[in-house]
Design a protein around this motif. Sequence first.
Motif, mmCIF file in Angstrom:
data_model
loop_
_atom_site.group_PDB
_atom_site.id
_atom_site.type_symbol
_atom_site.label_atom_id
_atom_site.label_comp_id
_atom_site.label_asym_id
_atom_site.label_seq_id
_atom_site.Cartn_x
_atom_site.Cartn_y
_atom_site.Cartn_z
ATOM 1 N N TRP A 259 -51.841 39.802 -1.524
ATOM 2 C CA TRP A 259 -50.988 38.642 -1.255
ATOM 3 C C TRP A 259 -50.542 37.992 -2.571
ATOM 4 O O TRP A 259 -49.372 37.640 -2.741
ATOM 5 C CB TRP A 259 -51.762 37.649 -0.394
ATOM 6 C CG TRP A 259 -50.946 36.493 0.071
ATOM 7 C CD1 TRP A 259 -50.746 35.319 -0.595
ATOM 8 C CD2 TRP A 259 -50.192 36.400 1.270
ATOM 9 N NE1 TRP A 259 -49.933 34.496 0.133
ATOM 10 C CE2 TRP A 259 -49.583 35.136 1.284
ATOM 11 C CE3 TRP A 259 -49.992 37.253 2.337
ATOM 12 C CZ2 TRP A 259 -48.773 34.713 2.326
ATOM 13 C CZ3 TRP A 259 -49.185 36.824 3.371
ATOM 14 C CH2 TRP A 259 -48.591 35.577 3.362
ATOM 15 N N LEU A 260 -51.463 37.844 -3.519
ATOM 16 C CA LEU A 260 -51.127 37.211 -4.802
ATOM 17 C C LEU A 260 -50.160 38.059 -5.621
ATOM 18 O O LEU A 260 -49.233 37.531 -6.242
ATOM 19 C CB LEU A 260 -52.401 36.925 -5.600
ATOM 20 C CG LEU A 260 -53.297 35.837 -5.035
ATOM 21 C CD1 LEU A 260 -54.620 35.791 -5.801
ATOM 22 C CD2 LEU A 260 -52.602 34.489 -5.059
ATOM 23 N N VAL A 261 -50.364 39.371 -5.651
ATOM 24 C CA VAL A 261 -49.452 40.248 -6.395
ATOM 25 C C VAL A 261 -48.063 40.221 -5.762
ATOM 26 O O VAL A 261 -47.046 40.171 -6.468
ATOM 27 C CB VAL A 261 -50.016 41.688 -6.474
ATOM 28 C CG1 VAL A 261 -48.975 42.652 -7.004
ATOM 29 C CG2 VAL A 261 -51.258 41.718 -7.344
ATOM 30 N N THR A 262 -48.001 40.230 -4.437
ATOM 31 C CA THR A 262 -46.714 40.131 -3.755
ATOM 32 C C THR A 262 -46.034 38.812 -4.098
ATOM 33 O O THR A 262 -44.825 38.771 -4.347
ATOM 34 C CB THR A 262 -46.901 40.260 -2.232
ATOM 35 O OG1 THR A 262 -47.554 41.510 -1.967
ATOM 36 C CG2 THR A 262 -45.583 40.214 -1.503
ATOM 37 N N GLY A 263 -46.796 37.719 -4.132
ATOM 38 C CA GLY A 263 -46.240 36.421 -4.509
ATOM 39 C C GLY A 263 -45.770 36.390 -5.951
ATOM 40 O O GLY A 263 -44.773 35.743 -6.278
ATOM 41 N N LEU A 264 -46.446 37.111 -6.811
ATOM 42 C CA LEU A 264 -46.037 37.190 -8.211
ATOM 43 C C LEU A 264 -44.693 37.895 -8.350
ATOM 44 O O LEU A 264 -43.833 37.480 -9.127
ATOM 45 C CB LEU A 264 -47.108 37.928 -9.023
ATOM 46 C CG LEU A 264 -46.906 38.041 -10.514
ATOM 47 C CD1 LEU A 264 -46.946 36.671 -11.169
ATOM 48 C CD2 LEU A 264 -47.982 38.923 -11.112
ATOM 49 N N VAL A 265 -44.483 38.930 -7.566
ATOM 50 C CA VAL A 265 -43.248 39.702 -7.639
ATOM 51 C C VAL A 265 -42.095 39.011 -6.916
ATOM 52 O O VAL A 265 -40.991 38.904 -7.451
ATOM 53 C CB VAL A 265 -43.469 41.126 -7.059
ATOM 54 C CG1 VAL A 265 -42.167 41.888 -6.974
ATOM 55 C CG2 VAL A 265 -44.491 41.886 -7.883
ATOM 56 N N PHE A 266 -42.348 38.514 -5.713
ATOM 57 C CA PHE A 266 -41.265 37.988 -4.885
ATOM 58 C C PHE A 266 -41.176 36.465 -4.841
ATOM 59 O O PHE A 266 -40.182 35.925 -4.374
ATOM 60 C CB PHE A 266 -41.394 38.519 -3.451
ATOM 61 C CG PHE A 266 -41.237 40.004 -3.359
ATOM 62 C CD1 PHE A 266 -39.992 40.593 -3.548
ATOM 63 C CD2 PHE A 266 -42.326 40.816 -3.087
ATOM 64 C CE1 PHE A 266 -39.847 41.962 -3.474
ATOM 65 C CE2 PHE A 266 -42.188 42.191 -3.007
ATOM 66 C CZ PHE A 266 -40.938 42.760 -3.197
ATOM 67 N N GLY A 267 -42.200 35.764 -5.288
ATOM 68 C CA GLY A 267 -42.202 34.307 -5.224
ATOM 69 C C GLY A 267 -41.286 33.690 -6.274
ATOM 70 O O GLY A 267 -40.932 34.310 -7.262
ATOM 71 N N ARG A 268 -40.932 32.447 -6.032
ATOM 72 C CA ARG A 268 -40.104 31.689 -6.960
ATOM 73 C C ARG A 268 -40.735 30.322 -7.173
ATOM 74 O O ARG A 268 -41.417 29.808 -6.291
ATOM 75 C CB ARG A 268 -38.687 31.481 -6.402
ATOM 76 C CG ARG A 268 -37.919 32.759 -6.173
ATOM 77 C CD ARG A 268 -37.415 33.331 -7.506
ATOM 78 N NE ARG A 268 -36.695 34.575 -7.293
ATOM 79 C CZ ARG A 268 -37.200 35.775 -7.570
ATOM 80 N NH1 ARG A 268 -38.403 35.885 -8.039
ATOM 81 N NH2 ARG A 268 -36.486 36.857 -7.368
ATOM 82 N N GLY A 269 -40.503 29.741 -8.313
ATOM 83 C CA GLY A 269 -40.931 28.377 -8.574
ATOM 84 C C GLY A 269 -42.434 28.186 -8.467
ATOM 85 O O GLY A 269 -43.217 28.877 -9.117
ATOM 86 N N CYS B 221 -49.387 31.897 -8.013
ATOM 87 C CA CYS B 221 -49.880 33.279 -8.042
ATOM 88 C C CYS B 221 -50.301 33.700 -9.437
ATOM 89 O O CYS B 221 -51.293 34.416 -9.608
ATOM 90 C CB CYS B 221 -48.831 34.229 -7.472
ATOM 91 S SG CYS B 221 -48.607 34.024 -5.690
ATOM 92 N N ILE B 222 -49.582 33.261 -10.460
ATOM 93 C CA ILE B 222 -49.969 33.573 -11.836
ATOM 94 C C ILE B 222 -51.337 32.986 -12.140
ATOM 95 O O ILE B 222 -52.227 33.655 -12.662
ATOM 96 C CB ILE B 222 -48.913 33.052 -12.836
ATOM 97 C CG1 ILE B 222 -47.637 33.879 -12.729
ATOM 98 C CG2 ILE B 222 -49.454 33.065 -14.265
ATOM 99 C CD1 ILE B 222 -46.458 33.280 -13.482
ATOM 100 N N GLY B 223 -51.520 31.707 -11.814
ATOM 101 C CA GLY B 223 -52.803 31.051 -12.083
ATOM 102 C C GLY B 223 -53.951 31.678 -11.318
ATOM 103 O O GLY B 223 -55.039 31.903 -11.859
ATOM 104 N N ALA B 224 -53.737 31.971 -10.050
ATOM 105 C CA ALA B 224 -54.794 32.562 -9.233
ATOM 106 C C ALA B 224 -55.132 33.970 -9.715
ATOM 107 O O ALA B 224 -56.305 34.351 -9.778
ATOM 108 C CB ALA B 224 -54.377 32.579 -7.773
ATOM 109 N N LEU B 225 -54.118 34.760 -10.079
ATOM 110 C CA LEU B 225 -54.382 36.117 -10.557
ATOM 111 C C LEU B 225 -55.090 36.130 -11.909
ATOM 112 O O LEU B 225 -55.851 37.053 -12.199
ATOM 113 C CB LEU B 225 -53.087 36.921 -10.624
ATOM 114 C CG LEU B 225 -52.642 37.486 -9.279
ATOM 115 C CD1 LEU B 225 -51.242 38.071 -9.380
ATOM 116 C CD2 LEU B 225 -53.616 38.525 -8.778
ATOM 117 N N LEU B 226 -54.870 35.115 -12.724
ATOM 118 C CA LEU B 226 -55.619 35.030 -13.981
ATOM 119 C C LEU B 226 -57.111 34.910 -13.714
ATOM 120 O O LEU B 226 -57.931 35.560 -14.368
ATOM 121 C CB LEU B 226 -55.147 33.839 -14.814
ATOM 122 C CG LEU B 226 -53.804 34.007 -15.498
ATOM 123 C CD1 LEU B 226 -53.363 32.693 -16.134
ATOM 124 C CD2 LEU B 226 -53.879 35.095 -16.554
#
Length: 127
Positions: A44-54, A60-65
């Motif tokens: 879910w987080l990787v998908t949000g990193l690719v397709f998410g905005r703003g 997603c960047i913060g959570a994936l870190l």
Amino acid sequence: MRFSLRTLLIATTCFAFWCALVSLLPAALSLLLVGAVWFVATGWLVTGLVFGRGDQRAFCIGALLVVSSMWTGIGGQFMHGFHTLFTRSIADSLTVWLNLVMIAGTAFANGWFCIWARRFFEGRSDG
């Protein structure tokens, strides 16, 4: 974020039942279930990193870190400190779930921090 006292009591009761349930599970089954939750959450987080905005992408960047740092020295030290403080006398199956809760909570907090940071930097770059 606002919630009522009733909501807090319901959440606390659900959490207590959850702790009782996972303490009864064998550690191997807990590991399998936590692994499944882990795959879904990171997907879910990787998908949000690719397709998410703003804000979605910043979260997603913060959570994936946090999620990715659990395999580094710093993330490993964080989890070692968590184990030292909280899991000395807890059953193995509950420890597995507490690890997931700790990592998820930290990822959530860091995701919100990155939303704040994005808003801060975008506000500064306009003027």
